[in-house]
Design a protein around this motif. Structure first.
Motif, PDB file in Angstrom:
ATOM      1  N   TRP A 141       0.816  -1.207   0.000  1.00  0.00           N
ATOM      2  CA  TRP A 141       0.000   0.000   0.000  1.00  0.00           C
ATOM      3  C   TRP A 141       0.848   1.253   0.000  1.00  0.00           C
ATOM      4  CZ3 TRP A 141      -4.875   0.069   3.576  1.00  0.00           C
ATOM      5  CH2 TRP A 141      -5.651  -1.085   3.353  1.00  0.00           C
ATOM      6  N   HIS A 142       1.748   1.308   0.988  1.00  0.00           N
ATOM      7  CA  HIS A 142       2.420   2.569   1.233  1.00  0.00           C
ATOM      8  C   HIS A 142       3.816   2.374   1.785  1.00  0.00           C
ATOM      9  CE1 HIS A 142       3.223   6.654   2.576  1.00  0.00           C
ATOM     10  NE2 HIS A 142       3.561   6.158   3.754  1.00  0.00           N
ATOM     11  N   THR A 143       4.701   3.201   1.277  1.00  0.00           N
ATOM     12  CA  THR A 143       5.973   3.470   1.929  1.00  0.00           C
ATOM     13  C   THR A 143       6.450   4.805   1.398  1.00  0.00           C
ATOM     14  OG1 THR A 143       8.214   2.688   2.369  1.00  0.00           O
ATOM     15  CG2 THR A 143       7.320   2.223   0.188  1.00  0.00           C
ATOM     16  N   SER A 144       7.013   5.633   2.228  1.00  0.00           N
ATOM     17  CA  SER A 144       7.390   6.975   1.802  1.00  0.00           C
ATOM     18  C   SER A 144       8.560   6.955   0.827  1.00  0.00           C
ATOM     19  CB  SER A 144       7.739   7.832   3.020  1.00  0.00           C
ATOM     20  OG  SER A 144       6.592   8.066   3.804  1.00  0.00           O
ATOM     21  N   ASN A 145       8.827   8.104   0.234  1.00  0.00           N
ATOM     22  CA  ASN A 145       9.834   8.185  -0.823  1.00  0.00           C
ATOM     23  C   ASN A 145      11.273   8.135  -0.322  1.00  0.00           C
ATOM     24  OD1 ASN A 145       7.909   8.294  -2.834  1.00  0.00           O
ATOM     25  ND2 ASN A 145       7.742  10.524  -2.750  1.00  0.00           N
ATOM     26  N   ILE A 146      11.457   7.864   0.974  1.00  0.00           N
ATOM     27  CA  ILE A 146      12.816   7.596   1.454  1.00  0.00           C
ATOM     28  C   ILE A 146      13.303   6.248   0.923  1.00  0.00           C
ATOM     29  CG2 ILE A 146      12.656   9.034   3.517  1.00  0.00           C
ATOM     30  CD1 ILE A 146      11.955   6.523   5.115  1.00  0.00           C
ATOM     31  N   TYR A 147      12.359   5.454   0.405  1.00  0.00           N
ATOM     32  CA  TYR A 147      12.691   4.197  -0.276  1.00  0.00           C
ATOM     33  C   TYR A 147      12.249   4.294  -1.733  1.00  0.00           C
ATOM     34  CZ  TYR A 147      12.589   2.772   4.623  1.00  0.00           C
ATOM     35  OH  TYR A 147      12.780   2.711   5.976  1.00  0.00           O
ATOM     36  N   MET A 148      12.824   3.477  -2.565  1.00  0.00           N
ATOM     37  CA  MET A 148      12.413   3.416  -3.964  1.00  0.00           C
ATOM     38  C   MET A 148      11.344   2.351  -4.141  1.00  0.00           C
ATOM     39  SD  MET A 148      15.901   3.908  -6.179  1.00  0.00           S
ATOM     40  CE  MET A 148      16.726   2.459  -5.511  1.00  0.00           C
ATOM     41  N   THR A 149      10.351   2.645  -4.981  1.00  0.00           N
ATOM     42  CA  THR A 149       9.351   1.655  -5.365  1.00  0.00           C
ATOM     43  C   THR A 149       9.176   1.726  -6.872  1.00  0.00           C
ATOM     44  OG1 THR A 149       7.482   3.174  -5.098  1.00  0.00           O
ATOM     45  CG2 THR A 149       8.116   1.852  -3.171  1.00  0.00           C
ATOM     46  N   THR A 150       8.876   0.598  -7.459  1.00  0.00           N
ATOM     47  CA  THR A 150       8.717   0.549  -8.916  1.00  0.00           C
ATOM     48  C   THR A 150       7.546   1.397  -9.413  1.00  0.00           C
ATOM     49  OG1 THR A 150       9.681  -1.665  -8.964  1.00  0.00           O
ATOM     50  CG2 THR A 150       8.401  -1.008 -10.882  1.00  0.00           C
ATOM     51  N   PRO A 151       6.350   1.339  -8.793  1.00  0.00           N
ATOM     52  CA  PRO A 151       5.219   2.113  -9.338  1.00  0.00           C
ATOM     53  C   PRO A 151       5.496   3.601  -9.485  1.00  0.00           C
ATOM     54  CG  PRO A 151       4.416   0.512  -7.748  1.00  0.00           C
ATOM     55  CD  PRO A 151       5.912   0.489  -7.650  1.00  0.00           C
ATOM     56  N   LEU A 152       6.220   4.195  -8.508  1.00  0.00           N
ATOM     57  CA  LEU A 152       6.512   5.629  -8.582  1.00  0.00           C
ATOM     58  C   LEU A 152       7.324   5.959  -9.824  1.00  0.00           C
ATOM     59  CD1 LEU A 152       6.778   8.529  -7.457  1.00  0.00           C
ATOM     60  CD2 LEU A 152       8.760   7.724  -6.158  1.00  0.00           C
ATOM     61  N   HIS A 153       8.359   5.199 -10.081  1.00  0.00           N
ATOM     62  CA  HIS A 153       9.268   5.524 -11.176  1.00  0.00           C
ATOM     63  C   HIS A 153       8.662   5.175 -12.532  1.00  0.00           C
ATOM     64  CE1 HIS A 153      11.641   5.290  -7.490  1.00  0.00           C
ATOM     65  NE2 HIS A 153      12.371   6.236  -8.038  1.00  0.00           N
ATOM     66  N   GLU A 154       7.888   4.098 -12.576  1.00  0.00           N
ATOM     67  CA  GLU A 154       7.195   3.760 -13.816  1.00  0.00           C
ATOM     68  C   GLU A 154       6.181   4.848 -14.165  1.00  0.00           C
ATOM     69  OE1 GLU A 154       5.487  -0.087 -13.190  1.00  0.00           O
ATOM     70  OE2 GLU A 154       7.273  -1.146 -13.927  1.00  0.00           O
ATOM     71  N   TYR A 155       5.493   5.345 -13.136  1.00  0.00           N
ATOM     72  CA  TYR A 155       4.452   6.336 -13.410  1.00  0.00           C
ATOM     73  C   TYR A 155       5.030   7.676 -13.836  1.00  0.00           C
ATOM     74  CZ  TYR A 155       0.623   9.580 -12.996  1.00  0.00           C
ATOM     75  OH  TYR A 155      -0.303  10.555 -13.280  1.00  0.00           O
ATOM     76  N   THR A 156       6.055   8.171 -13.150  1.00  0.00           N
ATOM     77  CA  THR A 156       6.606   9.469 -13.510  1.00  0.00           C
ATOM     78  C   THR A 156       7.158   9.456 -14.930  1.00  0.00           C
ATOM     79  OG1 THR A 156       8.680   8.854 -12.393  1.00  0.00           O
ATOM     80  CG2 THR A 156       7.123  10.204 -11.158  1.00  0.00           C
ATOM     81  N   GLU A 157       7.746   8.357 -15.327  1.00  0.00           N
ATOM     82  CA  GLU A 157       8.238   8.255 -16.709  1.00  0.00           C
ATOM     83  C   GLU A 157       7.074   8.256 -17.700  1.00  0.00           C
ATOM     84  OE1 GLU A 157      11.731   5.837 -18.916  1.00  0.00           O
ATOM     85  OE2 GLU A 157      10.220   4.563 -17.971  1.00  0.00           O
ATOM     86  N   LYS A 158       6.017   7.550 -17.367  1.00  0.00           N
ATOM     87  CA  LYS A 158       4.851   7.465 -18.247  1.00  0.00           C
ATOM     88  C   LYS A 158       4.135   8.813 -18.336  1.00  0.00           C
ATOM     89  CE  LYS A 158       2.550   3.646 -17.883  1.00  0.00           C
ATOM     90  NZ  LYS A 158       1.608   2.580 -17.407  1.00  0.00           N
ATOM     91  N   LEU A 159       4.028   9.519 -17.206  1.00  0.00           N
ATOM     92  CA  LEU A 159       3.332  10.800 -17.200  1.00  0.00           C
ATOM     93  C   LEU A 159       4.089  11.851 -17.995  1.00  0.00           C
ATOM     94  CD1 LEU A 159       1.045  12.644 -16.155  1.00  0.00           C
ATOM     95  CD2 LEU A 159       2.413  13.011 -14.086  1.00  0.00           C
ATOM     96  N   THR A 160       5.386  11.949 -17.792  1.00  0.00           N
ATOM     97  CA  THR A 160       6.163  12.985 -18.478  1.00  0.00           C
ATOM     98  C   THR A 160       6.231  12.737 -19.982  1.00  0.00           C
ATOM     99  OG1 THR A 160       8.204  11.772 -17.903  1.00  0.00           O
ATOM    100  CG2 THR A 160       7.568  13.613 -16.486  1.00  0.00           C
ATOM    101  N   ALA A 161       5.993  11.516 -20.423  1.00  0.00           N
ATOM    102  CA  ALA A 161       5.956  11.234 -21.871  1.00  0.00           C
ATOM    103  C   ALA A 161       4.815  11.977 -22.551  1.00  0.00           C
ATOM    104  CB  ALA A 161       5.825   9.736 -22.108  1.00  0.00           C
ATOM    105  N   HIS A 162       3.823  12.438 -21.769  1.00  0.00           N
ATOM    106  CA  HIS A 162       2.683  13.167 -22.324  1.00  0.00           C
ATOM    107  C   HIS A 162       2.899  14.680 -22.328  1.00  0.00           C
ATOM    108  CE1 HIS A 162      -0.253   9.846 -22.698  1.00  0.00           C
ATOM    109  NE2 HIS A 162       0.380   9.333 -21.660  1.00  0.00           N
ATOM    110  N   LEU A 163       4.090  15.136 -21.928  1.00  0.00           N
ATOM    111  CA  LEU A 163       4.350  16.574 -21.792  1.00  0.00           C
ATOM    112  C   LEU A 163       5.500  17.011 -22.683  1.00  0.00           C
ATOM    113  CD1 LEU A 163       3.758  16.304 -18.062  1.00  0.00           C
ATOM    114  CD2 LEU A 163       2.807  18.251 -19.300  1.00  0.00           C
ATOM    115  N   PRO A 164       5.596  18.313 -22.984  1.00  0.00           N
ATOM    116  CA  PRO A 164       6.716  18.807 -23.792  1.00  0.00           C
ATOM    117  C   PRO A 164       8.058  18.465 -23.160  1.00  0.00           C
ATOM    118  CG  PRO A 164       5.013  20.496 -23.561  1.00  0.00           C
ATOM    119  CD  PRO A 164       4.633  19.369 -22.634  1.00  0.00           C
ATOM    120  N   ASP A 165       9.085  18.445 -23.975  1.00  0.00           N
ATOM    121  CA  ASP A 165      10.408  17.984 -23.539  1.00  0.00           C
ATOM    122  C   ASP A 165      10.947  18.745 -22.340  1.00  0.00           C
ATOM    123  OD1 ASP A 165      10.445  16.059 -25.484  1.00  0.00           O
ATOM    124  OD2 ASP A 165      11.618  17.239 -26.914  1.00  0.00           O
TER     125      ASP A 165
END
Length: 517
Positions: A141-165
């Motif tokens: 469910w949850h762990t703060s960003n002091i640790y790495m999790t796959t969903p966070l990094h997969e999502y930020t990459e996917k989201l920024t692909a929809h925005l200008p460079d």
């Protein structure tokens, strides 16, 4: 019960062919008959009466707390503001949702054309999103960003692909207010300036800082707030001082006459002059930034002249400010023509804030900015315990996938344009419809006493139509400075049949109001 309804219908059809009056008689019968006849499977038999489209999904029978008990708790245990913002004289108590449909405690089905204020982007309890959430719930469910999790990094990459460079740095938050609050802080730290400009009639959140940007008296408290926040005249080409019949990027233009020379928009020029006046008289020579919704949401789907934001951004940047696009209501394909509302204006902001539809109703928001602005903000520590949790990021990632796989942006374009053009026909029919505007599935219908004065239709009249539409099975929203604008911002999965049903219901409600007055 069903036979009684049929007999009543056959008897009444011999008296009138007016579908609205047929519906009135059935409504009275339903109220006398109890909850069973409130269910959507009891339909008017007239072929002209608004008939709710079928739904394959079967809602569970509600066996929970009584509606009376719920209302008692709402009045005496929830904070007073909850009752203040509760819709309808006879409030709806919702228990279940599926795609564009909602059910209440009586088992009655509603077509949802407001989506929790444009928040349920791909549909209530969408199977794909629900499945992704359930899978992640069983995992982490949850762990703060002091640790790495796959969903966070997969999502930020996917989201920024929809925005200008240049917009590639992501700050995740828990709401739109928090995102805009953060963007204000970042703009001030990056520029070294303090003053921020926004439009009158804007809504950017309810936090202590964003209340300075929110330009509605109803949201203000009698305490000092909004230091460094200033407003310029909203370039509203229907209600504002200037406007014409070619101003906005919409399938439907205003009914105001246009006397502009070819290639020139007088309204745009005059509203830009108003911004220049604010820059010359109300702020220092250097400012922190400018906030603008690509289409105003709470303001009632207000659209600006086509080139306004281009010229406004230029003026703000000349004063050292950054430009922030508030995409909380316009983002994720809702405008149909583009994934982001700012793209329709031909501009690239320095920051984009988003929330609502980002996670289909799960509490989440984001600020996307440039590396340069992010570096300025990195001089201190910014930390958020809950933002970017594995669960939130998994849901938001599934929403992006669903938007692509289900073609919801295209649905916004096609069904939204159809709704706009059909509503424009109703504007020609009814004197009390002053304006129809919007793009995709962000639509506003402004109600007036008459087209000549453009004075707002009184609140009691708005309430009567609003309540009538609900009683016929459709949920819509309200906005505008006087609550005079009906807002249509449904889940982006509605069909042409749903649109036709709403149009029939809305026309029926308008006709009944006109007859009653």
């Amino acid at each position: 019960m069903y036979k009684a309804v049929v007999r009543l219908n056959e008897q009444y059809l011999g008296l009138t062919k007016d579908p609205c009056r047929v519906f009135d008689m059935f409504a009275k019968f339903h109220r006398l008959s109890g909850a069973l006849c409130q269910k959507s499977n009891v339909k008017c038999q007239s072929p002209d009466c608004p008939q709710m489209p079928p739904c394959d999904f079967k809602a569970e029978e509600y066996k929970g707390m009584s509606k009376d008990r719920i209302m008692e708790i709402r009045k005496h245990r929830c904070n007073p503001m909850v009752m203040k913002v509760t819709y309808y004289n006879k409030p709806v108590c919702l228990t279940q949702g599926y795609m564009q449909w909602l059910w209440d405690t009586d088992g009655r089905r509603y077509l949802d054309l407001f989506a929790g204020i444009a928040t349920v982007s791909v549909g209530h309890c969408h199977p794909k999103v629900t499945e992704a959430a359930e899978k992640q719930l069983r995992c982490l469910w949850h762990t703060s960003n002091i640790y790495m999790t796959t969903p966070l990094h997969e999502y930020t990459e996917k989201l920024t692909a929809h925005l200008p460079d240049q917009l590639k740095v992501v700050y995740l938050t828990n709401s739109g207010s928090e995102a805009n609050d953060l963007a204000m802080l970042m703009a001030r730290l990056h520029t070294g300036n303090f003053d921020i400009i926004t439009f009158r009639g804007s809504y950017h959140g309810g936090s202590p800082q964003t209340l300075g940007l929110t330009s509605y008296a109803a949201y203000k408290y009698p305490i000092a707030n909004g230091f460094g926040c200033h407003t310029t005249m909203c370039p509203d080409v229907f209600r504002g001082l200037w406007g014409g019949s070619h101003c906005r990027d919409s399938p439907v233009q205003t009914i105001r006459q246009c006397s502009c020379d070819p290639g020139c928009c007088q309204a745009n020029n005059m509203y830009i002059e108003q911004l220049k006046e604010v820059l010359a008289s109300s702020v220092p020579s250097r400012i922190a930034g400018f906030f603008g919704e690509p289409i105003q949401g709470v303001g009632g789907a207000v659209q600006y002249p086509k080139n306004y934001l281009k010229e406004a951004y230029k003026l703000v940047r000349e004063r050292g400010g950054v430009c922030i696009a508030d995409e909380v209501q316009t983002g994720f394909g809702r405008t149909g023509s583009h994934f982001w509302g700012f793209e329709g204006h031909g501009v690239i902001p320095d920051m984009v804030t988003m929330a609502k539809g980002i996670a289909n109703g799960f509490p989440m928001g984001a600020v996307i900015t440039t590396q340069e602005i992010a570096n300025s903000f990195a001089k201190g520590i910014h930390f958020n315990t809950f933002s970017g949790s594995p669960l939130a990021c998994t849901i938001a990632s599934s929403v992006l996938d669903t938007i692509r796989e289900d073609g919801t942006q295209q649905t916004s374009a096609t069904v939204g344009t159809y709704l706009l053009t059909e509503l424009a026909k109703l504007r020609e029919k009814y004197e009390i419809i002053g304006d129809v505007r919007g793009k995709g599935l962000q639509i506003g219908v402004e109600m007036v006493k008459d087209k000549e004065s453009r004075a707002p239709l009184p609140a009691e009249a708005i309430s009567q139509i609003f309540e009538d539409v609900k009683d016929m099975g459709v949920l819509i929203g309200k906005g505008g400075a006087f609550g005079q604008v009906f807002r249509i911002q449904p889940p982006m999965c509605i069909s042409r049949d749903d649109a036709d049903f709403f149009l029939a219901v809305f026309s029926c409600a308008l006709q009944r109001y006109m007859e009653s007055r």
